[in-house]
Design a protein around this motif. Sequence first.
Motif, PDB file in Angstrom:
ATOM      1  N   ALA A  44      -1.148   1.507  12.448  1.00  0.00           N
ATOM      2  CA  ALA A  44      -1.682   0.789  13.605  1.00  0.00           C
ATOM      3  C   ALA A  44      -3.135   1.177  13.869  1.00  0.00           C
ATOM      4  CB  ALA A  44      -0.816   1.078  14.837  1.00  0.00           C
ATOM      5  N   ARG A  45      -3.450   2.456  13.696  1.00  0.00           N
ATOM      6  CA  ARG A  45      -4.820   2.910  13.924  1.00  0.00           C
ATOM      7  C   ARG A  45      -5.790   2.257  12.929  1.00  0.00           C
ATOM      8  NH1 ARG A  45      -4.877   8.802  13.985  1.00  0.00           N
ATOM      9  NH2 ARG A  45      -4.625   8.604  16.206  1.00  0.00           N
ATOM     10  N   HIS A  46      -5.355   2.151  11.683  1.00  0.00           N
ATOM     11  CA  HIS A  46      -6.234   1.641  10.638  1.00  0.00           C
ATOM     12  C   HIS A  46      -6.223   0.122  10.502  1.00  0.00           C
ATOM     13  CE1 HIS A  46      -7.313   5.622   9.382  1.00  0.00           C
ATOM     14  NE2 HIS A  46      -6.070   5.942   9.171  1.00  0.00           N
ATOM     15  N   TRP A  47      -5.104  -0.528  10.827  1.00  0.00           N
ATOM     16  CA  TRP A  47      -4.984  -1.970  10.573  1.00  0.00           C
ATOM     17  C   TRP A  47      -4.645  -2.784  11.802  1.00  0.00           C
ATOM     18  CZ3 TRP A  47      -7.008  -3.046   6.090  1.00  0.00           C
ATOM     19  CH2 TRP A  47      -6.961  -2.089   5.071  1.00  0.00           C
ATOM     20  N   GLY A  48      -4.425  -2.138  12.947  1.00  0.00           N
ATOM     21  CA  GLY A  48      -3.968  -2.875  14.114  1.00  0.00           C
ATOM     22  C   GLY A  48      -2.473  -3.132  14.001  1.00  0.00           C
ATOM     23  N   PRO A  49      -1.946  -4.028  14.817  1.00  0.00           N
ATOM     24  CA  PRO A  49      -0.509  -4.299  14.759  1.00  0.00           C
ATOM     25  C   PRO A  49      -0.107  -4.802  13.369  1.00  0.00           C
ATOM     26  CG  PRO A  49      -1.513  -5.342  16.676  1.00  0.00           C
ATOM     27  CD  PRO A  49      -2.632  -4.829  15.827  1.00  0.00           C
ATOM     28  N   VAL A  50       0.959  -4.248  12.837  1.00  0.00           N
ATOM     29  CA  VAL A  50       1.444  -4.665  11.520  1.00  0.00           C
ATOM     30  C   VAL A  50       2.929  -4.974  11.614  1.00  0.00           C
ATOM     31  CG1 VAL A  50      -0.271  -3.323  10.238  1.00  0.00           C
ATOM     32  CG2 VAL A  50       1.936  -2.302  10.754  1.00  0.00           C
ATOM     33  N   ASP A  51       3.370  -5.852  10.752  1.00  0.00           N
ATOM     34  CA  ASP A  51       4.787  -6.145  10.613  1.00  0.00           C
ATOM     35  C   ASP A  51       5.230  -5.606   9.267  1.00  0.00           C
ATOM     36  OD1 ASP A  51       5.026  -7.610  13.052  1.00  0.00           O
ATOM     37  OD2 ASP A  51       4.076  -9.329  12.079  1.00  0.00           O
ATOM     38  N   LEU A  52       6.246  -4.774   9.266  1.00  0.00           N
ATOM     39  CA  LEU A  52       6.779  -4.217   8.028  1.00  0.00           C
ATOM     40  C   LEU A  52       8.089  -4.916   7.696  1.00  0.00           C
ATOM     41  CD1 LEU A  52       6.211  -0.390   8.575  1.00  0.00           C
ATOM     42  CD2 LEU A  52       4.784  -2.013   7.343  1.00  0.00           C
ATOM     43  N   THR A  53       8.141  -5.473   6.500  1.00  0.00           N
ATOM     44  CA  THR A  53       9.350  -6.127   6.025  1.00  0.00           C
ATOM     45  C   THR A  53      10.013  -5.223   5.000  1.00  0.00           C
ATOM     46  OG1 THR A  53       8.291  -8.279   6.304  1.00  0.00           O
ATOM     47  CG2 THR A  53      10.251  -8.204   4.892  1.00  0.00           C
ATOM     48  N   PRO A  54      11.273  -4.859   5.216  1.00  0.00           N
ATOM     49  CA  PRO A  54      11.955  -4.050   4.204  1.00  0.00           C
ATOM     50  C   PRO A  54      11.979  -4.788   2.865  1.00  0.00           C
ATOM     51  CG  PRO A  54      13.228  -4.142   6.238  1.00  0.00           C
ATOM     52  CD  PRO A  54      12.122  -5.152   6.367  1.00  0.00           C
ATOM     53  N   GLY A  55      11.725  -4.058   1.795  1.00  0.00           N
ATOM     54  CA  GLY A  55      11.727  -4.658   0.463  1.00  0.00           C
ATOM     55  C   GLY A  55      11.337  -3.635  -0.582  1.00  0.00           C
ATOM     56  N   ARG A  56      11.082  -4.125  -1.780  1.00  0.00           N
ATOM     57  CA  ARG A  56      10.712  -3.256  -2.902  1.00  0.00           C
ATOM     58  C   ARG A  56       9.208  -3.242  -3.096  1.00  0.00           C
ATOM     59  NH1 ARG A  56      14.059  -1.553  -7.188  1.00  0.00           N
ATOM     60  NH2 ARG A  56      12.407  -1.744  -8.722  1.00  0.00           N
ATOM     61  N   ALA A  57       8.686  -2.040  -3.290  1.00  0.00           N
ATOM     62  CA  ALA A  57       7.291  -1.923  -3.726  1.00  0.00           C
ATOM     63  C   ALA A  57       7.227  -2.449  -5.156  1.00  0.00           C
ATOM     64  CB  ALA A  57       6.847  -0.462  -3.668  1.00  0.00           C
ATOM     65  N   PRO A  58       6.052  -2.855  -5.615  1.00  0.00           N
ATOM     66  CA  PRO A  58       5.927  -3.307  -7.002  1.00  0.00           C
ATOM     67  C   PRO A  58       6.411  -2.232  -7.978  1.00  0.00           C
ATOM     68  CG  PRO A  58       3.934  -3.806  -5.776  1.00  0.00           C
ATOM     69  CD  PRO A  58       4.789  -2.936  -4.895  1.00  0.00           C
ATOM     70  N   ASP A  59       6.980  -2.670  -9.091  1.00  0.00           N
ATOM     71  CA  ASP A  59       7.502  -1.726 -10.087  1.00  0.00           C
ATOM     72  C   ASP A  59       6.453  -0.729 -10.530  1.00  0.00           C
ATOM     73  OD1 ASP A  59      10.062  -2.750 -10.020  1.00  0.00           O
ATOM     74  OD2 ASP A  59       9.767  -4.052 -11.763  1.00  0.00           O
ATOM     75  N   ARG A  60       5.193  -1.150 -10.663  1.00  0.00           N
ATOM     76  CA  ARG A  60       4.167  -0.206 -11.130  1.00  0.00           C
ATOM     77  C   ARG A  60       3.979   0.942 -10.135  1.00  0.00           C
ATOM     78  NH1 ARG A  60      -1.542  -3.454 -10.239  1.00  0.00           N
ATOM     79  NH2 ARG A  60      -1.177  -3.820  -8.037  1.00  0.00           N
ATOM     80  N   VAL A  61       4.155   0.669  -8.840  1.00  0.00           N
ATOM     81  CA  VAL A  61       4.045   1.722  -7.828  1.00  0.00           C
ATOM     82  C   VAL A  61       5.277   2.617  -7.896  1.00  0.00           C
ATOM     83  CG1 VAL A  61       3.921   2.208  -5.344  1.00  0.00           C
ATOM     84  CG2 VAL A  61       2.551   0.341  -6.329  1.00  0.00           C
ATOM     85  N   ARG A  62       6.446   2.007  -7.906  1.00  0.00           N
ATOM     86  CA  ARG A  62       7.694   2.776  -7.979  1.00  0.00           C
ATOM     87  C   ARG A  62       7.729   3.617  -9.253  1.00  0.00           C
ATOM     88  NH1 ARG A  62      12.041   0.972  -4.752  1.00  0.00           N
ATOM     89  NH2 ARG A  62      13.468   1.665  -6.371  1.00  0.00           N
ATOM     90  N   ASP A  63       7.342   3.012 -10.369  1.00  0.00           N
ATOM     91  CA  ASP A  63       7.359   3.728 -11.655  1.00  0.00           C
ATOM     92  C   ASP A  63       6.378   4.898 -11.656  1.00  0.00           C
ATOM     93  OD1 ASP A  63       9.242   1.873 -12.491  1.00  0.00           O
ATOM     94  OD2 ASP A  63       7.838   0.748 -13.776  1.00  0.00           O
ATOM     95  N   ALA A  64       5.204   4.704 -11.042  1.00  0.00           N
ATOM     96  CA  ALA A  64       4.207   5.782 -11.001  1.00  0.00           C
ATOM     97  C   ALA A  64       4.701   6.953 -10.165  1.00  0.00           C
ATOM     98  CB  ALA A  64       2.876   5.258 -10.460  1.00  0.00           C
ATOM     99  N   ILE A  65       5.344   6.667  -9.049  1.00  0.00           N
ATOM    100  CA  ILE A  65       5.876   7.747  -8.209  1.00  0.00           C
ATOM    101  C   ILE A  65       6.973   8.491  -8.972  1.00  0.00           C
ATOM    102  CG2 ILE A  65       7.166   8.257  -6.093  1.00  0.00           C
ATOM    103  CD1 ILE A  65       5.534   5.898  -4.803  1.00  0.00           C
ATOM    104  N   ALA A  66       7.860   7.750  -9.615  1.00  0.00           N
ATOM    105  CA  ALA A  66       8.926   8.391 -10.409  1.00  0.00           C
ATOM    106  C   ALA A  66       8.319   9.213 -11.544  1.00  0.00           C
ATOM    107  CB  ALA A  66       9.868   7.326 -10.961  1.00  0.00           C
ATOM    108  N   ALA A  67       7.306   8.683 -12.221  1.00  0.00           N
ATOM    109  CA  ALA A  67       6.673   9.403 -13.335  1.00  0.00           C
ATOM    110  C   ALA A  67       6.005  10.690 -12.849  1.00  0.00           C
ATOM    111  CB  ALA A  67       5.662   8.502 -14.041  1.00  0.00           C
TER     112      ALA A  67
END
Length: 169
Positions: A44-67
């Motif tokens: 909120a501080r950086h972007w103002g009001p935001v709406d977060l939708t539950p879902g999957r991050a892109p595979d490249r992000v998920r894969d990088a965190i797992a790696a």
Amino acid sequence: MRPELTLDRLATPVGEMLVVTDAGGAVRALDFADYEPRMLRLLARHWGPVDLTPGRAPDRVRDAIAAYFAGDLTALDRVPVKTNGTTFQKDVWSALRSIPAGETVSYGALAARIGRPRAVRAVGLANGRNPVGVIVPCHRVIGANGTLTGYAGGVERKRALLAHEGVMV
């Protein structure tokens, strides 16, 4: 216009991570589930009001965190992030990304890296307002005497992340 952001939850060896990505696949926030209110405040501080939708991050992000947690300590270097802060904060966060895994720097050394050697306290504040922890590795900043200092995810988690990267603390 509010950014369209997706909230994913990933299990890691140091606790459940919250990963917020935008429609382009850039990480806007990353924090630990036990610090979700802090992450929401930073968003909120950086972007103002935001709406977060539950879902999957892109595979490249998920894969990088797992790696990363599987031992590829450079995997997070390739993850795109999008931050929004002051020019000073962005300079600090950029300098944080230049600290290689397995290395630490003091707040004073980080201030010197951005050409502001007297701004040690301001660097500490910017470090604490980093919305993309671990990927923008604020855990690699330690006290001038080599001690672990505060970490938004908790000092024990900081110790675990540094130990994972081979830093003896």
